[in-house]
Design a protein around this motif. Sequence first.
Motif, PDB file in Angstrom:
ATOM      1  N   PRO A 296       0.816  -1.214   0.000  1.00  0.00           N
ATOM      2  CA  PRO A 296       0.000   0.000   0.000  1.00  0.00           C
ATOM      3  C   PRO A 296       0.850   1.265   0.000  1.00  0.00           C
ATOM      4  N   ASP A 297       0.197   2.385  -0.232  1.00  0.00           N
ATOM      5  CA  ASP A 297       0.838   3.700  -0.165  1.00  0.00           C
ATOM      6  C   ASP A 297       0.974   4.079   1.309  1.00  0.00           C
ATOM      7  N   PRO A 298       2.193   4.363   1.778  1.00  0.00           N
ATOM      8  CA  PRO A 298       2.369   4.720   3.193  1.00  0.00           C
ATOM      9  C   PRO A 298       1.556   5.942   3.603  1.00  0.00           C
ATOM     10  N   ALA A 299       1.178   6.791   2.634  1.00  0.00           N
ATOM     11  CA  ALA A 299       0.397   7.980   2.964  1.00  0.00           C
ATOM     12  C   ALA A 299      -0.963   7.635   3.551  1.00  0.00           C
ATOM     13  N   PHE A 300      -1.448   6.421   3.294  1.00  0.00           N
ATOM     14  CA  PHE A 300      -2.758   6.018   3.792  1.00  0.00           C
ATOM     15  C   PHE A 300      -2.668   4.991   4.924  1.00  0.00           C
ATOM     16  N   LEU A 301      -1.498   4.889   5.533  1.00  0.00           N
ATOM     17  CA  LEU A 301      -1.327   4.005   6.684  1.00  0.00           C
ATOM     18  C   LEU A 301      -1.236   4.843   7.950  1.00  0.00           C
TER      19      LEU A 301
ATOM     20  N   LYS B 214      -2.376  -4.750   4.952  1.00  0.00           N
ATOM     21  CA  LYS B 214      -2.534  -3.931   3.753  1.00  0.00           C
ATOM     22  C   LYS B 214      -3.290  -2.634   4.037  1.00  0.00           C
ATOM     23  N   ARG B 215      -4.019  -2.567   5.134  1.00  0.00           N
ATOM     24  CA  ARG B 215      -4.815  -1.381   5.437  1.00  0.00           C
ATOM     25  C   ARG B 215      -4.288  -0.577   6.623  1.00  0.00           C
ATOM     26  N   LEU B 216      -3.617  -1.255   7.544  1.00  0.00           N
ATOM     27  CA  LEU B 216      -3.156  -0.564   8.753  1.00  0.00           C
ATOM     28  C   LEU B 216      -1.642  -0.562   8.905  1.00  0.00           C
ATOM     29  N   GLY B 217      -0.922  -1.399   8.163  1.00  0.00           N
ATOM     30  CA  GLY B 217       0.537  -1.385   8.259  1.00  0.00           C
ATOM     31  C   GLY B 217       1.130  -2.777   8.233  1.00  0.00           C
ATOM     32  N   VAL B 218       2.218  -2.921   7.489  1.00  0.00           N
ATOM     33  CA  VAL B 218       2.814  -4.238   7.280  1.00  0.00           C
ATOM     34  C   VAL B 218       3.444  -4.810   8.546  1.00  0.00           C
ATOM     35  N   ASP B 219       3.701  -3.972   9.549  1.00  0.00           N
ATOM     36  CA  ASP B 219       4.277  -4.482  10.792  1.00  0.00           C
ATOM     37  C   ASP B 219       3.239  -5.135  11.704  1.00  0.00           C
ATOM     38  N   LEU B 220       1.977  -5.002  11.381  1.00  0.00           N
ATOM     39  CA  LEU B 220       0.932  -5.582  12.222  1.00  0.00           C
ATOM     40  C   LEU B 220       0.719  -7.033  11.821  1.00  0.00           C
ATOM     41  N   ARG B 221       1.542  -7.910  12.373  1.00  0.00           N
ATOM     42  CA  ARG B 221       1.451  -9.338  12.059  1.00  0.00           C
ATOM     43  C   ARG B 221       0.366  -9.971  12.925  1.00  0.00           C
ATOM     44  N   TRP B 222      -0.864  -9.604  12.584  1.00  0.00           N
ATOM     45  CA  TRP B 222      -2.032 -10.092  13.325  1.00  0.00           C
ATOM     46  C   TRP B 222      -3.097 -10.499  12.337  1.00  0.00           C
ATOM     47  N   ALA B 223      -3.814 -11.563  12.632  1.00  0.00           N
ATOM     48  CA  ALA B 223      -4.946 -11.985  11.819  1.00  0.00           C
ATOM     49  C   ALA B 223      -6.060 -12.454  12.730  1.00  0.00           C
ATOM     50  N   GLY B 224      -7.292 -12.138  12.341  1.00  0.00           N
ATOM     51  CA  GLY B 224      -8.465 -12.711  12.975  1.00  0.00           C
ATOM     52  C   GLY B 224      -8.939 -13.886  12.140  1.00  0.00           C
TER      53      GLY B 224
ATOM     54  N   THR C 280       1.847  -2.835  -9.648  1.00  0.00           N
ATOM     55  CA  THR C 280       1.218  -2.311  -8.445  1.00  0.00           C
ATOM     56  C   THR C 280       0.916  -0.836  -8.661  1.00  0.00           C
ATOM     57  N   THR C 281      -0.362  -0.480  -8.544  1.00  0.00           N
ATOM     58  CA  THR C 281      -0.783   0.893  -8.829  1.00  0.00           C
ATOM     59  C   THR C 281      -1.002   1.712  -7.566  1.00  0.00           C
ATOM     60  N   ALA C 282      -0.700   1.167  -6.399  1.00  0.00           N
ATOM     61  CA  ALA C 282      -1.030   1.826  -5.131  1.00  0.00           C
ATOM     62  C   ALA C 282      -0.405   3.207  -5.013  1.00  0.00           C
ATOM     63  N   THR C 283       0.807   3.377  -5.512  1.00  0.00           N
ATOM     64  CA  THR C 283       1.495   4.669  -5.388  1.00  0.00           C
ATOM     65  C   THR C 283       1.605   5.405  -6.717  1.00  0.00           C
ATOM     66  N   LEU C 284       1.000   4.877  -7.772  1.00  0.00           N
ATOM     67  CA  LEU C 284       1.102   5.485  -9.098  1.00  0.00           C
ATOM     68  C   LEU C 284       0.072   6.592  -9.233  1.00  0.00           C
ATOM     69  N   GLN C 285       0.534   7.831  -9.310  1.00  0.00           N
ATOM     70  CA  GLN C 285      -0.383   8.951  -9.438  1.00  0.00           C
ATOM     71  C   GLN C 285      -1.068   8.928 -10.800  1.00  0.00           C
ATOM     72  N   PRO C 286      -2.336   9.330 -10.873  1.00  0.00           N
ATOM     73  CA  PRO C 286      -3.039   9.331 -12.161  1.00  0.00           C
ATOM     74  C   PRO C 286      -2.289  10.093 -13.250  1.00  0.00           C
ATOM     75  N   ALA C 287      -1.579  11.150 -12.877  1.00  0.00           N
ATOM     76  CA  ALA C 287      -0.839  11.921 -13.874  1.00  0.00           C
ATOM     77  C   ALA C 287       0.299  11.108 -14.491  1.00  0.00           C
ATOM     78  N   GLN C 288       0.770  10.077 -13.776  1.00  0.00           N
ATOM     79  CA  GLN C 288       1.850   9.235 -14.307  1.00  0.00           C
ATOM     80  C   GLN C 288       1.323   8.132 -15.222  1.00  0.00           C
ATOM     81  N   ALA C 289       0.041   7.865 -15.167  1.00  0.00           N
ATOM     82  CA  ALA C 289      -0.519   6.714 -15.868  1.00  0.00           C
ATOM     83  C   ALA C 289      -0.323   6.809 -17.376  1.00  0.00           C
TER      84      ALA C 289
END
Length: 439
Positions: free
Chosen positions: A100-105, A286-296, A410-419
């Motif tokens: 994911p984009d770190p800006a949204f973590l 993927k939504r809260l951070g890759v260091d969170l090695r937790w699963a329900g 992976t498009t997570a960090t690809l800005q639309p202007a770069q597409a």
Amino acid sequence: MATQYAITGATAKGIAASVERGVTEGELAPGDALPPVRRLADELGVSPGTVATAYKELRQRGLVVTRGRGGTVVAEAPSVASRRPPRVPPGLVDLATGLPDPAFLPVLRPPAEVRPAFGSHRAVPRLTALEELTVAWFARSGVPAERVTFAHGALDCIARLLSVELRPGDAVAVEDPGFHHVLDLVPALGLRAVPVTVDREGMVPEALRVALRAGVRAVVVTPRAQCPTGASFSPARRDELVALLREYPEVLVVEDDYTVEIEAPPAPTLAAAGLERWAQVRTVSKRLGVDLRWAGVAGDPVTLARHDGRMVMTSGWVSHILQETVLGLFSDPAVSRLVAAGEAAYTERRLALAGALGSYGIRTVGDSGMNLWVPVRDESAVVNGLRTHGWWVAAGARFRIAAPTAVRITTATLQPAQAERLAADFAAVLGDVQATYGG
């Protein structure tokens, strides 16, 4: 076989250890052929049965595969050297991570005070507040979850479920193309991966039927944002798969719902159908951070009991510090808003690139998630061609067993202007490949 490495050993275990050492140290590379059984037996002065036993052990552990007349070769992803992406050359835009984009973590905030624990948490492995929240999390999607358990991420959970349920040599149906870590994990456990074709709606029922008739004992499947294709179940596809799986009630179905939102809208899943043997794994990396090695984990009582029984004997529990951190994030409205903003951005970025590539007549697959799967004739030529334009994408070989060739972007960090620039470069690379190789 690589001529610089000589297999040694006077027993089956010694021969197997010698081959494993060669693979671990890089002296035997993926695809390298091992000597025929009789020839190696003559060289080592042992019986052919001894060498055959060694090769069988190596196959069961996922280090080698047998290709009929092609002989025995080192596996493409041997269990002692799991497939890792190549190092990204400096100066390139990295679109191969799947991350994911770190800006949204959110910023992780563990508890300010951590008091020493007296003894073991094995008796009470789960924080009550997080357990209750997790039950409600599953219930919102219609997943029956009278009780849940925790694990150290999806792969940890899947590995434990398969290892307590199956025995070496048993077959597991996996998505093809699919998540490369699952494709590596199955043979590493001594199991056989049986590829099942995936289209835009997930596993293809007829392909799964073939695998079930062949005797698979477990199925590992992704209900949405499948990696690498972005496939997601439609209600009709889910119903087809459920009807098929009901014919095989003894087969364990493991559903990896790794992109579910903190406040997830209902989505078609197999777990909500009430199968006989099932587990659904939900993670937050993927939504809260890759260091969170937790699963329900939710599942039928037998499956959960077997999982927890093995966990008690190994790691015992998921760190309570980690659990408190996850609980705090789950309970924070600002985090929910940040995750929702990330999901909107990921959709916009994925669609922007898909549209730009489509304007050049380049077909893509990716209706959800953070990636686009782009079919190509020559993965290496496309990866290397895009590298010359400053882009780094993933060759599809890491994600395939028998599926056609492709690359993953992976498009997570690809800005639309770069597409548009990436699409133009992609089209130029395809033109160069066609001019060089024809067709």
